[in-house]
Write a protein that holds these residues in place. Structure first.
Motif, PDB file in Angstrom:
ATOM      1  N   VAL A   1      79.203 -80.343  33.205  1.00 34.68           N
ATOM      2  CA  VAL A   1      80.667 -79.305  34.182  1.00 34.68           C
ATOM      3  C   VAL A   1      79.921 -79.697  35.380  1.00 34.68           C
ATOM      4  CG1 VAL A   1      81.641 -77.978  34.620  1.00 34.68           C
ATOM      5  CG2 VAL A   1      82.001 -78.083  32.114  1.00 34.68           C
ATOM      6  N   PHE A   2      78.575 -79.035  35.635  1.00 38.84           N
ATOM      7  CA  PHE A   2      77.681 -78.863  36.845  1.00 38.84           C
ATOM      8  C   PHE A   2      77.276 -80.456  37.089  1.00 38.84           C
ATOM      9  CE2 PHE A   2      78.933 -74.815  35.539  1.00 38.84           C
ATOM     10  CZ  PHE A   2      79.343 -74.229  36.406  1.00 38.84           C
TER      11      PHE A   2
ATOM     12  N   HIS B   1      85.311 -85.863  40.153  1.00 38.99           N
ATOM     13  CA  HIS B   1      84.490 -85.067  39.335  1.00 38.99           C
ATOM     14  C   HIS B   1      85.683 -83.507  38.368  1.00 38.99           C
ATOM     15  CE1 HIS B   1      82.424 -83.434  35.421  1.00 38.99           C
ATOM     16  NE2 HIS B   1      82.672 -82.107  36.595  1.00 38.99           N
ATOM     17  N   LEU B   2      85.625 -83.036  39.993  1.00 39.24           N
ATOM     18  CA  LEU B   2      86.326 -82.113  40.248  1.00 39.24           C
ATOM     19  C   LEU B   2      88.333 -81.700  39.614  1.00 39.24           C
ATOM     20  CD1 LEU B   2      85.410 -80.302  43.636  1.00 39.24           C
ATOM     21  CD2 LEU B   2      84.726 -79.955  40.710  1.00 39.24           C
TER      22      LEU B   2
ATOM     23  N   VAL C   1      87.400 -80.874  35.724  1.00 39.26           N
ATOM     24  CA  VAL C   1      86.535 -79.921  35.192  1.00 39.26           C
ATOM     25  C   VAL C   1      87.687 -79.069  33.963  1.00 39.26           C
ATOM     26  CG1 VAL C   1      85.402 -78.147  36.287  1.00 39.26           C
ATOM     27  CG2 VAL C   1      84.833 -79.826  37.034  1.00 39.26           C
TER      28      VAL C   1
END
Length: 161
Positions: A22-23, A106-107, A110
């Motif tokens: 995720v990060f 990517h966001l 999420v």
């Protein structure tokens, strides 16, 4: 080791594997190693749990009552949970790699990753919907597909590569 302790250890390991997905998605080991190595480790634990628990577990897979009886055994229940952890992590890793290949920010994925972690197939469906939406918006905006991708069919068709 008690099944409750192993359950806690496996959950910590799964959580530790999901955090970088995720990060830190663009770190090479995150998308390439974590979602392959960790599910592989979970698979080894799963096979050991199945080998140790199924011969002594009642029930089976031919009816819902049989599955319930099978999962009355805490070791068999833990095997089922380990199975789930392995597959959702594998799918989450695939989502990250597929989104990167397709140029999806990517966001945008999420929420699908979180849903995949919590509810498996529902998260995968959200990822597929996000992927479709992003591809449609790119097409409507006249953007070309990312390098290595063609129009319809071929390499851009839904695959688990």
């Amino acid at each position: 080791m008690a099944p409750v302790l192993l359950f806690s250890i496996l959950n910590l390991m799964a959580g530790a594997a999901w955090v970088p997905l995720v990060f830190l998605p663009r770190v090479r080991w995150t998308a390439r190693v974590v979602p392959i190595a960790m599910p592989l480790l979970f698979a080894v634990v799963y096979v050991a749990l199945i080998a140790a628990s199924l011969p002594w577990a009642g029930g089976g897979f031919s009816s819902l009552a049989g599955v319930r009886a099978l999962f009355d055994n805490p070791w068999a229940l833990l095997a089922g949970w380990t199975h789930y952890l392995a597959f959702v992590l594998f799918i989450g890793g695939w989502e990250v790699r597929d989104a990167e290949r397709r140029g999806i920010p990517h966001l945008r994925i999420v929420p699908a990753l979180v849903l995949t972690f919590l509810f498996g197939p529902a998260g995968w469906l959200l990822y597929l919907a996000t992927r479709w939406f992003c591809a449609r918006n790119a097409k409507d905006a006249g953007l070309s597909p990312p390098p290595g991708r063609t129009g319809s069919g071929g390499p851009s068709s839904p695959s688990l590569r």
